[in-house]
Enzyme design. Structure first.
Site, PDB file in Angstrom:
ATOM      1  CG  ASP A   1      -6.698  -7.568   9.207  1.00 39.46           C
ATOM      2  OD1 ASP A   1      -5.773  -7.261   8.428  1.00 39.46           O
ATOM      3  OD2 ASP A   1      -6.871  -6.999  10.306  1.00 39.46           O
TER       4      ASP A   1
ATOM      5  CG  ASP B   1      -1.925   0.981   1.347  1.00 41.20           C
ATOM      6  OD1 ASP B   1      -2.459   1.399   0.318  1.00 41.20           O
ATOM      7  OD2 ASP B   1      -2.213   1.423   2.477  1.00 41.20           O
TER       8      ASP B   1
HETATM    9  P1  IMP Z   1       2.006  -0.587   3.687  1.00 40.05           P
HETATM   10  O1  IMP Z   1       3.101  -0.610   4.700  1.00 40.05           O
HETATM   11  O2  IMP Z   1       1.228   0.681   3.731  1.00 40.05           O
HETATM   12  O3  IMP Z   1       2.476  -0.907   2.288  1.00 40.05           O
HETATM   13  O4  IMP Z   1       0.943  -1.628   4.123  1.00 40.05           O
HETATM   14  C1  IMP Z   1       1.140  -2.968   4.078  1.00 40.05           C
HETATM   15  C2  IMP Z   1       0.204  -3.671   5.018  1.00 40.05           C
HETATM   16  O5  IMP Z   1      -0.973  -2.928   5.316  1.00 40.05           O
HETATM   17  C3  IMP Z   1      -0.278  -4.941   4.376  1.00 40.05           C
HETATM   18  O6  IMP Z   1       0.593  -6.012   4.656  1.00 40.05           O
HETATM   19  C4  IMP Z   1      -1.637  -5.128   5.004  1.00 40.05           C
HETATM   20  O7  IMP Z   1      -1.515  -5.836   6.206  1.00 40.05           O
HETATM   21  C5  IMP Z   1      -2.123  -3.726   5.304  1.00 40.05           C
HETATM   22  N1  IMP Z   1      -3.045  -3.238   4.254  1.00 40.05           N
HETATM   23  C6  IMP Z   1      -2.826  -2.304   3.332  1.00 40.05           C
HETATM   24  N2  IMP Z   1      -3.888  -2.116   2.531  1.00 40.05           N
HETATM   25  C7  IMP Z   1      -4.826  -2.986   2.968  1.00 40.05           C
HETATM   26  C8  IMP Z   1      -6.165  -3.311   2.524  1.00 40.05           C
HETATM   27  O8  IMP Z   1      -6.718  -2.776   1.561  1.00 40.05           O
HETATM   28  N3  IMP Z   1      -6.792  -4.285   3.239  1.00 40.05           N
HETATM   29  C9  IMP Z   1      -6.229  -4.932   4.298  1.00 40.05           C
HETATM   30  N4  IMP Z   1      -4.994  -4.664   4.725  1.00 40.05           N
HETATM   31  C10 IMP Z   1      -4.297  -3.704   4.070  1.00 40.05           C
END
Ligand code: IMP
Length: 169
Positions: free
Chosen positions: A153, A97
């Site tokens: 989740d 994300d």
């Molecule tokens: P980042 O560090 O922002 O890239 O987020 C990564 C983590 O956020 C992922 O491993 C997920 O656990 C959680 N995450 C990000 N987007 C979503 C979503 O749309 N649904 C559920 N979990 C999410």
């Protein structure tokens, strides 16, 4: 409320393709598959079954999310059991994300001097990136929406759904 976004069949097809690509890359050399828990458990279980080769599976528990918003902080609750020095490592993530989680994990694992370090994520939301991070294998690139199911989740719920759904509420 939620509705199906990516069906079980579509996930299955894509996971098989990813498994083939990964098998081709390592052609017989051992790879340590690092499963980032909890979100990647279902994807990783299917993915390793689609990889034809010498696979070692290990787990890390990391967390960055509370509810539907990122906190920007990445914590490692459980580290690897394997020593990855001079070994091929493939990180398996459920969704990238902002990119903060993967960037942090890459930094941590790189410092242990693996022979190679690659990444595979079932989903990617590029429009949300804060940190640019290279993902070698991406299952599906999606727009900015919150998804659940197939390991993902919302407040620890819905991980058991066999498909990926989008929240509608
Ligand atoms: P980042 O560090 O922002 O890239 O987020 C990564 C983590 O956020 C992922 O491993 C997920 O656990 C959680 N995450 C990000 N987007 C979503 C979503 O749309 N649904 C559920 N979990 C999410």
């Amino acid at each position: 409320m939620y509705k199906v976004f990516i069906s079980e069949e579509k996930i299955k097809e894509r996971v098989i393709e990813l498994g083939k690509e990964i098998s081709d890359q390592y052609h017989g050399e051992q790879v340590v598959v690092v499963v980032l828990l909890r979100g990647s458990f279902m994807f990783a279980a299917d993915l390793v079954r689609a990889i034809d080769g010498d696979v070692i599976v290990d787990f890390m528990v990391v967390s960055s999310y509370q509810g539907m918003e990122t906190s920007g902080e990445v914590r490692i609750y459980k580290d690897l059991a394997e020593n990855i020095h001079d070994r091929h490592v493939l990180i398996v993530e459920d969704i990238v994300d902002t990119g903060l989680t993967l960037t942090k994990i890459l930094e941590v694992l790189k410092s242990r001097n693996p022979k190679s370090l690659e990444t595979c994520s079932l989903l990617s939301k590029p429009s949300r990136r804060i940190k640019e991070v290279a993902i070698k294998y991406v299952g599906f690139t999606i727009e900015d929406k919150f998804v659940i199911g197939y390991g993902l989740d919302l407040d620890q719920k819905y991980r058991q759904l066999p498909y990926i759904a989008e929240m509608t509420h």
